[in-house]
Write a protein that holds these residues in place. Structure first.
Motif, PDB file in Angstrom:
ATOM      1  N   ALA A 199      75.111   4.176  77.070  1.00 28.23           N
ATOM      2  CA  ALA A 199      74.888   3.389  78.273  1.00 28.23           C
ATOM      3  C   ALA A 199      73.723   4.019  79.032  1.00 28.23           C
ATOM      4  CB  ALA A 199      76.150   3.377  79.129  1.00 28.23           C
ATOM      5  N   PRO A 200      72.518   3.450  78.909  1.00 28.53           N
ATOM      6  CA  PRO A 200      71.329   4.074  79.527  1.00 28.53           C
ATOM      7  C   PRO A 200      71.488   4.275  81.022  1.00 28.53           C
ATOM      8  CG  PRO A 200      70.683   2.319  78.024  1.00 28.53           C
ATOM      9  CD  PRO A 200      72.151   2.226  78.182  1.00 28.53           C
ATOM     10  N   GLU A 201      72.145   3.302  81.695  1.00 25.24           N
ATOM     11  CA  GLU A 201      72.260   3.414  83.144  1.00 25.24           C
ATOM     12  C   GLU A 201      73.102   4.622  83.545  1.00 25.24           C
ATOM     13  OE1 GLU A 201      75.473   0.682  81.603  1.00 25.24           O
ATOM     14  OE2 GLU A 201      73.338   0.998  81.287  1.00 25.24           O
ATOM     15  N   VAL A 202      74.098   4.967  82.704  1.00 30.67           N
ATOM     16  CA  VAL A 202      74.922   6.136  83.011  1.00 30.67           C
ATOM     17  C   VAL A 202      74.113   7.413  82.876  1.00 30.67           C
ATOM     18  CG1 VAL A 202      76.958   7.445  82.323  1.00 30.67           C
ATOM     19  CG2 VAL A 202      77.019   4.945  82.295  1.00 30.67           C
ATOM     20  N   ILE A 203      73.298   7.488  81.819  1.00 30.13           N
ATOM     21  CA  ILE A 203      72.436   8.669  81.620  1.00 30.13           C
ATOM     22  C   ILE A 203      71.463   8.793  82.779  1.00 30.13           C
ATOM     23  CG2 ILE A 203      70.744   9.757  80.108  1.00 30.13           C
ATOM     24  CD1 ILE A 203      71.991   8.230  77.779  1.00 30.13           C
ATOM     25  N   GLY A 204      70.866   7.665  83.172  1.00 35.50           N
ATOM     26  CA  GLY A 204      69.907   7.682  84.273  1.00 35.50           C
ATOM     27  C   GLY A 204      70.524   8.147  85.570  1.00 35.50           C
ATOM     28  N   LEU A 205      71.742   7.664  85.857  1.00 42.60           N
ATOM     29  CA  LEU A 205      72.416   8.063  87.091  1.00 42.60           C
ATOM     30  C   LEU A 205      72.822   9.527  87.053  1.00 42.60           C
ATOM     31  CD1 LEU A 205      74.711   4.955  87.706  1.00 42.60           C
ATOM     32  CD2 LEU A 205      72.791   5.696  89.125  1.00 42.60           C
ATOM     33  N   THR A 206      73.269   9.972  85.886  1.00 39.17           N
ATOM     34  CA  THR A 206      73.741  11.360  85.765  1.00 39.17           C
ATOM     35  C   THR A 206      72.628  12.358  86.059  1.00 39.17           C
ATOM     36  OG1 THR A 206      75.380  10.700  84.101  1.00 39.17           O
ATOM     37  CG2 THR A 206      74.793  13.044  84.210  1.00 39.17           C
ATOM     38  N   TYR A 207      71.426  12.091  85.532  1.00 40.55           N
ATOM     39  CA  TYR A 207      70.326  13.060  85.660  1.00 40.55           C
ATOM     40  C   TYR A 207      69.254  12.601  86.638  1.00 40.55           C
ATOM     41  CZ  TYR A 207      72.558  15.132  81.605  1.00 40.55           C
ATOM     42  OH  TYR A 207      73.472  15.714  80.756  1.00 40.55           O
ATOM     43  N   LYS A 208      69.532  11.523  87.377  1.00 36.81           N
ATOM     44  CA  LYS A 208      68.599  11.013  88.386  1.00 36.81           C
ATOM     45  C   LYS A 208      67.210  10.765  87.795  1.00 36.81           C
ATOM     46  CE  LYS A 208      70.959  13.143  92.335  1.00 36.81           C
ATOM     47  NZ  LYS A 208      72.161  13.510  91.544  1.00 36.81           N
ATOM     48  N   LEU A 209      67.198  10.031  86.689  1.00 38.18           N
ATOM     49  CA  LEU A 209      65.942   9.726  85.997  1.00 38.18           C
ATOM     50  C   LEU A 209      65.323   8.456  86.561  1.00 38.18           C
ATOM     51  CD1 LEU A 209      67.035  10.332  82.275  1.00 38.18           C
ATOM     52  CD2 LEU A 209      66.126  11.991  83.926  1.00 38.18           C
ATOM     53  N   THR A 210      64.005   8.425  86.558  1.00 40.54           N
ATOM     54  CA  THR A 210      63.310   7.192  86.920  1.00 40.54           C
ATOM     55  C   THR A 210      63.370   6.244  85.732  1.00 40.54           C
ATOM     56  OG1 THR A 210      61.165   7.915  86.060  1.00 40.54           O
ATOM     57  CG2 THR A 210      61.717   8.551  88.337  1.00 40.54           C
ATOM     58  N   PRO A 211      63.137   4.962  85.946  1.00 43.80           N
ATOM     59  CA  PRO A 211      63.142   4.024  84.817  1.00 43.80           C
ATOM     60  C   PRO A 211      62.191   4.427  83.698  1.00 43.80           C
ATOM     61  CG  PRO A 211      63.193   2.816  86.877  1.00 43.80           C
ATOM     62  CD  PRO A 211      62.968   4.257  87.231  1.00 43.80           C
ATOM     63  N   THR A 212      61.031   4.937  84.057  1.00 44.99           N
ATOM     64  CA  THR A 212      60.059   5.350  83.036  1.00 44.99           C
ATOM     65  C   THR A 212      60.560   6.565  82.273  1.00 44.99           C
ATOM     66  OG1 THR A 212      58.223   4.514  84.384  1.00 44.99           O
ATOM     67  CG2 THR A 212      57.686   6.076  82.630  1.00 44.99           C
ATOM     68  N   GLU A 213      61.149   7.532  82.981  1.00 44.25           N
ATOM     69  CA  GLU A 213      61.683   8.718  82.316  1.00 44.25           C
ATOM     70  C   GLU A 213      62.813   8.340  81.366  1.00 44.25           C
ATOM     71  OE1 GLU A 213      60.742  11.894  85.960  1.00 44.25           O
ATOM     72  OE2 GLU A 213      62.721  10.954  85.735  1.00 44.25           O
ATOM     73  N   LEU A 214      63.661   7.428  81.792  1.00 47.40           N
ATOM     74  CA  LEU A 214      64.753   6.988  80.929  1.00 47.40           C
ATOM     75  C   LEU A 214      64.210   6.290  79.688  1.00 47.40           C
ATOM     76  CD1 LEU A 214      67.776   6.651  80.454  1.00 47.40           C
ATOM     77  CD2 LEU A 214      67.707   4.569  81.833  1.00 47.40           C
ATOM     78  N   ARG A 215      63.169   5.511  79.873  1.00 45.21           N
ATOM     79  CA  ARG A 215      62.545   4.812  78.744  1.00 45.21           C
ATOM     80  C   ARG A 215      61.972   5.800  77.744  1.00 45.21           C
ATOM     81  NH1 ARG A 215      57.010   1.369  78.999  1.00 45.21           N
ATOM     82  NH2 ARG A 215      57.196   0.225  77.038  1.00 45.21           N
ATOM     83  N   VAL A 216      61.327   6.838  78.244  1.00 48.88           N
ATOM     84  CA  VAL A 216      60.761   7.862  77.363  1.00 48.88           C
ATOM     85  C   VAL A 216      61.867   8.624  76.649  1.00 48.88           C
ATOM     86  CG1 VAL A 216      59.459  10.047  77.316  1.00 48.88           C
ATOM     87  CG2 VAL A 216      58.624   8.115  78.681  1.00 48.88           C
ATOM     88  N   LEU A 217      62.941   8.954  77.377  1.00 43.99           N
ATOM     89  CA  LEU A 217      64.067   9.676  76.773  1.00 43.99           C
ATOM     90  C   LEU A 217      64.641   8.892  75.589  1.00 43.99           C
ATOM     91  CD1 LEU A 217      66.242  11.886  76.691  1.00 43.99           C
ATOM     92  CD2 LEU A 217      67.495  10.585  78.432  1.00 43.99           C
ATOM     93  N   LEU A 218      64.881   7.612  75.788  1.00 43.63           N
ATOM     94  CA  LEU A 218      65.447   6.799  74.713  1.00 43.63           C
ATOM     95  C   LEU A 218      64.457   6.658  73.553  1.00 43.63           C
ATOM     96  CD1 LEU A 218      67.194   4.012  76.834  1.00 43.63           C
ATOM     97  CD2 LEU A 218      68.212   6.051  75.811  1.00 43.63           C
TER      98      LEU A 218
END
Length: 354
Positions: free
Chosen positions: A281-300
């Motif tokens: 669940a990308p949104e859970v990862i983003g919320l957990t580590y306070k990632l920006t949308p771009t950072e989350l996109r790069v992580l995935l």
């Protein structure tokens, strides 16, 4: 079989019709679960309109198994002047009813009613005597039916839960006979590449793995504790080279053994492809580590595509930009390698199917 049983009960005790009725103590809701000799339209009218006028609403205060008739509950002369009698009972040719509560809780109760025809007269001692002979058996049957209904509901709940799993799940007996397969498991059997069903038994494509599974099922069936409670994992390989893993979990817990009940299923099998599971669940990862949308996109993208050059090419940006985002990802997630980022995402994977 309730309809047939109610007919026989009605005939035996001297009635013209019978019903097994559910009543909600906290509302006007009444449902004739099963009935004999009552016009379906009359049943509907009872539930929608006349149940609120029914004197047997007072059955909630009657002890279980106690047989009562209308004069036991109300003034019969006044009852005969009311809407329930005039508009619902008389058109059906009924004058009295013998009823008994079968099961009662804080919120509802179930009762059996046998209707007496006008030509037969009021409920008499002989009808009560015969009702008294029948009621204990009807109560037991109703309670058994209730338990079976609850077990069916419980089983269906588990089946729905298993169908939501992404992994194939099978319950098998000591001979490998398939007791149950969830949706993902059925799909694996239909494909037939790593596992298939032969005469209802689960069969692995690789002979050695198949023999090992057979041996393990037999061990659990005979009460052998060698597998322990955590079971074991075995590799499977499809003809096209795809690799799978099957986890065998013995269903021979101490609680089951102490129950002294024979259980058909002796093992549960969970089967899935041996690949990195990225259905997270990308949104859970983003919320957990306070990632920006771009950072989350790069992580995935790091997880799904690969290193910095591959991610940069896939996203159409400079490698220096990706390196900057990866550095920020390391800082926010407390990792130091791209492999750690992959493990982190895998840790958020869901066991549920797409």
């Amino acid at each position: 079989m309730w309809t047939v049983v109610l007919e026989e009960i009605s005939e035996f005790v001297g009635g013209r019709a019978a019903a097994l009725v559910f009543k909600d103590s906290g509302s006007a809701f009444v449902e004739a679960r099963y009935q004999f000799g009552i016009d379906p339209n009359r049943v509907r009218l009872y539930s929608e309109t006349y149940s609120k006028f029914d004197p047997f609403a007072a059955l909630a205060f009657v002890g279980g198994g106690q047989i009562v008739s209308l004069p036991d509950l109300v003034c019969f002369e006044e009852y005969c002047k009311g809407r329930f009698y005039q508009e619902w009972a008389v058109p059906q040719g009924w004058i009295d009813v013998a009823s008994a509560v079968l099961d009662k809780s804080a919120t509802s109760y179930v009762f059996l009613s046998v209707f007496r025809g006008i030509a037969d007269g009021m409920v008499d001692d002989e009808m009560r005597r015969r009702m008294a002979l029948v009621i204990p058996h009807v109560r037991r049957a109703a309670l058994i039916g209730k338990v079976i209904g609850l077990k069916r509901e419980e089983a269906q709940t588990f089946a729905d839960t298993f169908d939501g799993l992404g992994a194939g799940m099978f319950l098998v007996d000591g001979r490998g006979q398939i007791i149950h397969a969830n949706s993902a498991g059925s799909a694996i059997l239909s494909e037939g590449s790593v596992l298939r069903s032969m005469n209802g038994q689960i069969v692995a494509g690789e002979a050695q793995i198949n023999k090992t599974l057979r041996d393990k099922f037999a061990m659990v069936d005979q009460g052998d504790a060698a597998l322990g409670t955590k079971g074991l994992a075995l590799p499977l390989r499809a003809p096209d080279g795809e690799r799978y893993v099957v986890h065998v979990l013995p269903l021979a817990s101490e609680a089951r053994l102490r129950a002294g009940v024979a259980h058909t299923a002796v093992a549960a099998l969970f089967v899935r492809k041996a690949i990195l599971e990225t259905r997270s669940a990308p949104e859970v990862i983003g919320l957990t580590y306070k990632l920006t949308p771009t950072e989350l996109r790069v992580l995935l993208a790091v997880v799904e595509v690969g290193g910095v050059p591959e991610v940069a090419a896939a996203l159409g940006v400079a490698q220096t930009t990706i390196k900057t985002h990866v550095s920020r990802l390391f800082e926010k997630t407390g990792t130091s390698r791209q492999a750690d980022l992959v493990k982190l995402v895998a840790g958020f994977s869901t066991p549920l199917a797409d």
